[in-house]
Design a protein around this motif. Sequence first.
Motif, PDB file in Angstrom:
ATOM      1  N   ASP A  46       1.083  -1.391  -0.042  1.00  0.00           N
ATOM      2  CA  ASP A  46      -0.047  -0.053   0.133  1.00  0.00           C
ATOM      3  C   ASP A  46       0.786   1.302   0.175  1.00  0.00           C
ATOM      4  O   ASP A  46       0.596   2.163  -0.551  1.00  0.00           O
ATOM      5  N   LEU A  47       1.888   1.156   0.616  1.00  0.00           N
ATOM      6  CA  LEU A  47       2.819   2.461   0.691  1.00  0.00           C
ATOM      7  C   LEU A  47       3.339   2.800  -0.490  1.00  0.00           C
ATOM      8  O   LEU A  47       3.613   3.987  -0.810  1.00  0.00           O
ATOM      9  N   ARG A  48       3.604   1.740  -1.494  1.00  0.00           N
ATOM     10  CA  ARG A  48       4.328   1.854  -2.870  1.00  0.00           C
ATOM     11  C   ARG A  48       3.130   2.103  -3.672  1.00  0.00           C
ATOM     12  O   ARG A  48       3.509   1.712  -4.908  1.00  0.00           O
ATOM     13  N   ASN A  49       1.891   2.480  -3.257  1.00  0.00           N
ATOM     14  CA  ASN A  49       0.819   2.642  -4.279  1.00  0.00           C
ATOM     15  C   ASN A  49       0.532   1.335  -5.032  1.00  0.00           C
ATOM     16  O   ASN A  49      -0.045   1.505  -6.342  1.00  0.00           O
ATOM     17  N   HIS A  50       0.529   0.204  -4.345  1.00  0.00           N
ATOM     18  CA  HIS A  50       0.328  -1.149  -5.027  1.00  0.00           C
ATOM     19  C   HIS A  50      -0.997  -1.844  -4.425  1.00  0.00           C
ATOM     20  O   HIS A  50      -1.223  -2.768  -4.130  1.00  0.00           O
ATOM     21  N   LYS A  51      -1.943  -0.819  -4.181  1.00  0.00           N
ATOM     22  CA  LYS A  51      -3.215  -1.287  -3.720  1.00  0.00           C
ATOM     23  C   LYS A  51      -4.058  -2.356  -4.355  1.00  0.00           C
ATOM     24  O   LYS A  51      -4.575  -3.118  -3.571  1.00  0.00           O
TER      25      LYS A  51
END
Length: 387
Positions: free
Chosen positions: A255-260
């Motif tokens: 999530d932190l790396r925009n891979h939600k």
Amino acid sequence: MSKFVMAGEDEILNGDVTDVYFDYTKEYLKKLDKNPVVTMEVTAPSAEYDYINFTGLNDVISLLENKNIDLYAIPEGTVIRNRDDAGVPVPFIRITGHYLDFAEYETPILGFICQASGISSYSSLIKKMLGDTPFISFGIRRMHPAIAPMIDRSAYIGGASGVSGVISGKILGITPSGTMPHALSLILGDDLAWKTQHDNSRFRVFLIDTFMDEKFAAIKAADEFPDIDYIRLDTPSSRRGNFINIIREIRWELDLRNHKNVKIMVSGGISLDDVIPLKNAGVSAFGIGTSIASAKTVDFGMDIVNIEGNNITKRGKFSGIKNVLRCDACGSTRVVDNQINEMPCSCGGTMRNILVRYISSGKINIMEDINKIRERSLNQINKFMNL
């Protein structure tokens, strides 16, 4: 004889897959010229499950086709308690005919429904707990391959979103579900294995725990292939540690790396008790194998309840020919005399007989397809099962 240690279709249909005392009993009755008309009922006075998802009926119907009997049953995929609201055992199947016409089939009749109903009942518990979160039946490698389609079919009726078996998919009319084995990464290495899976599969799931730490493998996979559907963890128990915290950690880092959009799937030793904690930690799909395939059976028994019009049965059983009334509004159930087909329910609805005549004098009246059976099951899991 088969190459494998298994009974063939002909042996089952010919009555060879039976307990020997039925052969003895038939021999004795023939010598005495006794062949009464009997009614037998299948019940489960005690059960491992609060709700039984009744499964395996179609095989029973196929077994008894062209036998001079009448068969009534609760529809397959019905989710119901083993006893009614008054504590009377529910008859799931009722068979009437001359005893010698079907005596030896008691063993395979019970065999067809006991294990199948156990698998579907266990799967129904998982489905009720997970709701819309998908789980796939991964368990056929844990059991004899001859019964692989039965395992997957029962799990699918019980709520599994898909099955892994190739032959099961053909029988069910669905595309089997699968990801990738560790063998692909061992042969190609993770990078090429992931790329091959990405470029060739409509369902992009990367197995990430073959060589690397799960967190860093998940980040690497998502960074290099941001459009994948899932990363899958099949981490062996010796490497799991606190598996729930590993899931939380991976979810946080993705999530932190925009891979939600990259979801987490887990498999390997997952049981009913694991699914809610893992779902709450961030798991979005499950592959569940051994616990489904080895689910405890439903201990059905088959007993005479009437001989030539006289109500009689053994100790511990309930004699007489019965109907099963159920209220479609609230699910209340009552076992009653077979002359009663409906009665008012205390909720204000109407209780109606749910036993259906599937065979008349050996001729099949109804053989439901898997889609109708599964639809009934999913509806009743949602409507009637209370955890």
